[in-house]
Design a protein around this motif. Structure first.
Motif, PDB file in Angstrom:
ATOM      1  N   ALA A  26       0.820  -1.212   0.000  1.00  0.00           N
ATOM      2  CA  ALA A  26       0.000   0.000   0.000  1.00  0.00           C
ATOM      3  C   ALA A  26       0.848   1.254   0.000  1.00  0.00           C
ATOM      4  O   ALA A  26       1.945   1.295   0.556  1.00  0.00           O
ATOM      5  CB  ALA A  26      -0.902  -0.016   1.224  1.00  0.00           C
ATOM      6  N   PRO A  28       2.041   5.023   1.059  1.00  0.00           N
ATOM      7  CA  PRO A  28       2.080   5.702   2.363  1.00  0.00           C
ATOM      8  C   PRO A  28       0.947   6.704   2.493  1.00  0.00           C
ATOM      9  O   PRO A  28       0.490   7.294   1.506  1.00  0.00           O
ATOM     10  CB  PRO A  28       3.447   6.392   2.355  1.00  0.00           C
ATOM     11  N   ASP A  29       0.485   6.904   3.734  1.00  0.00           N
ATOM     12  CA  ASP A  29      -0.649   7.796   3.982  1.00  0.00           C
ATOM     13  C   ASP A  29      -0.288   9.263   3.799  1.00  0.00           C
ATOM     14  O   ASP A  29      -1.098  10.048   3.307  1.00  0.00           O
ATOM     15  CB  ASP A  29      -1.176   7.588   5.409  1.00  0.00           C
ATOM     16  N   ARG A  30       0.921   9.650   4.230  1.00  0.00           N
ATOM     17  CA  ARG A  30       1.314  11.070   4.190  1.00  0.00           C
ATOM     18  C   ARG A  30       2.678  11.197   3.523  1.00  0.00           C
ATOM     19  O   ARG A  30       3.686  11.478   4.185  1.00  0.00           O
ATOM     20  CB  ARG A  30       1.340  11.661   5.599  1.00  0.00           C
ATOM     21  N   ASP A  61      -1.883   7.671  -3.326  1.00  0.00           N
ATOM     22  CA  ASP A  61      -3.273   7.948  -2.957  1.00  0.00           C
ATOM     23  C   ASP A  61      -3.435   9.373  -2.433  1.00  0.00           C
ATOM     24  O   ASP A  61      -4.539   9.923  -2.432  1.00  0.00           O
ATOM     25  CB  ASP A  61      -3.739   6.956  -1.876  1.00  0.00           C
ATOM     26  N   ALA A  62      -2.334   9.962  -1.954  1.00  0.00           N
ATOM     27  CA  ALA A  62      -2.341  11.342  -1.452  1.00  0.00           C
ATOM     28  C   ALA A  62      -1.211  12.097  -2.130  1.00  0.00           C
ATOM     29  O   ALA A  62      -0.200  11.505  -2.507  1.00  0.00           O
ATOM     30  CB  ALA A  62      -2.158  11.343   0.067  1.00  0.00           C
ATOM     31  N   GLU A  88      10.398   6.383   9.029  1.00  0.00           N
ATOM     32  CA  GLU A  88       9.180   6.968   8.456  1.00  0.00           C
ATOM     33  C   GLU A  88       8.931   6.407   7.056  1.00  0.00           C
ATOM     34  O   GLU A  88       9.697   6.705   6.121  1.00  0.00           O
ATOM     35  CB  GLU A  88       9.304   8.486   8.398  1.00  0.00           C
ATOM     36  N   GLY A  90       6.769   7.082   4.789  1.00  0.00           N
ATOM     37  CA  GLY A  90       6.312   7.988   3.739  1.00  0.00           C
ATOM     38  C   GLY A  90       7.267   9.098   3.403  1.00  0.00           C
ATOM     39  O   GLY A  90       6.940   9.972   2.593  1.00  0.00           O
ATOM     40  N   ASP A 270       8.053  -1.291   2.848  1.00  0.00           N
ATOM     41  CA  ASP A 270       7.866   0.128   2.508  1.00  0.00           C
ATOM     42  C   ASP A 270       8.966   0.619   1.568  1.00  0.00           C
ATOM     43  O   ASP A 270       8.705   1.412   0.649  1.00  0.00           O
ATOM     44  CB  ASP A 270       7.841   0.972   3.777  1.00  0.00           C
TER      45      ASP A 270
END
Length: 329
Positions: A26, A28-30, A61-62, A88, A90, A270
């Motif tokens: 997936a 990363p969110d940020r 996605d962002a 981290e 992202g 990641d």
């Protein structure tokens, strides 16, 4: 003569590899890209290229946020990622050949090239000599003759202090011209954008910059001109009229790899996501146009291939730095 490159054909005209757009894990969110300098220089260009390429390839996605962490031409960012923001998923950080040169000289403190995870190189820039548009010099040869006649009368701007890649380009050119590089006058800036601003203000006479940030300033209306590029042959497109340093009697090449690393404790999953994301982005149909619009050329490497490149590059830079008595061999 000094050269460090994945290969002349790859750097100047290689086709980009093709890869599946299916990513293993997936996004990363940020997502964040840290440019380790002030806005407007090569690190900024590198992050914004990633921002555009990853968006166009629809792998995020962002939106990829660009943040700035100036200090020591990458030293502050490197230390922060290695010591404080180690895992981290992202966060990617832009690096360049200048970062590797500083690592070779121990300018990142106790840290070396093994302390981060190298993700991808997404293009190559080349060193350039830029002066005001109304400068009396019409060639690199003329500028070096002026320095030879009176070294103290010419002020050169460089991103970074003694030993930086901009300083090194000037020192190598001086050596090729038979000038003692220690006699040259330098003013240090945090990056190419700051140097270009100082050049327009008349605070320096020339900047030993990079093609990408120099041409970006010119495209933005800055009254500047390029005297030479440190490339193996003339660059394509709008830069085709700019002669190489070699054409003017200075057999020097200075390719500037541009890419990204992540923290040392980022998980394998990641890390692999970023590797595959950049492979997908660089295989996208519009990627070549994104490079061209930034005056960059292809240099697609990821993962193990990039790690090997970095190891070799740092070793070669260490040898070069020793030639100028910047480090002990």
């Amino acid at each position: 003569m000094f050269r460090i490159t994945k290969g002349r054909a790859t750097a100047l005209a290689a086709p980009l590899f093709v890869l599946s757009a299916t990513l293993a894990s997936a996004a990363p969110d940020r997502p964040e890209c840290i440019a380790p300098a002030q806005p407007g220089g090569g690190f900024d260009i590198t992050c914004k290229l990633a921002q555009a390429a990853l968006t166009d390839a629809a792998v995020l996605d962002a939106p990829l946020r660009v943040s700035y962490m100036p200090g020591g031409i990458g030293a502050v960012a490197y230390s922060t990622i290695v010591g404080q923001r180690t895992d981290e998923p992202g966060t990617i950080v832009a690096f360049s050949a200048g970062s590797l040169l500083n690592l070779a000289q121990g300018k990142f403190g106790a840290h070396d090239e093994t302390d981060v995870r190298w993700v991808a190189s997404i293009g190559t820039d080349y060193g350039a000599v830029v002066v005001p548009a109304d400068s009396e010099w019409e060639s690199l040869s003329a500028m070096m003759e002026g320095i030879k006649a009176d070294a103290g009368s010419v002020i050169l701007g460089a991103g970074g202090t003694i030993g930086s890649q901009d300083w090194m380009k000037a020192a190598m050119t001086a050596r090729a011209a038979g000038i003692d590089h220690k006699s040259m006058r330098f003013v240090a800036f945090e990056g190419g954008g700051d140097c270009a601003t100082a050049l327009q203000g008349g605070h320096v006479d020339a900047c030993m910059n990079d093609v990408g940030d120099s041409q970006a300033a010119i495209d933005g209306g800055a009254p500047l001109k390029l005297l030479a590029v440190f490339a193996p042959e003339r660059l394509p497109g709008k830069l085709a009229e700019v002669p190489t340093a070699a054409e003017q009697g200075f057999d020097i090449e200075w390719p500037i790899v541009r890419g990204f690393y992540v923290g040392p404790e980022v998980s394998d999953a990641d890390y692999q996501w970023w590797v595959e994301a950049f492979e997908t982005a660089m295989a996208a149909p519009g990627y070549g146009a994104l490079l061209e619009s930034r005056s960059l050329l292809p240099l697609p490497m990821t993962g193990d291939e990039l790690n090997s490149f970095v190891t070799e590059a740092v070793a070669k830079y260490r040898t070069l730095a020793a030639e100028f008595e910047l480090v002990q061999q």
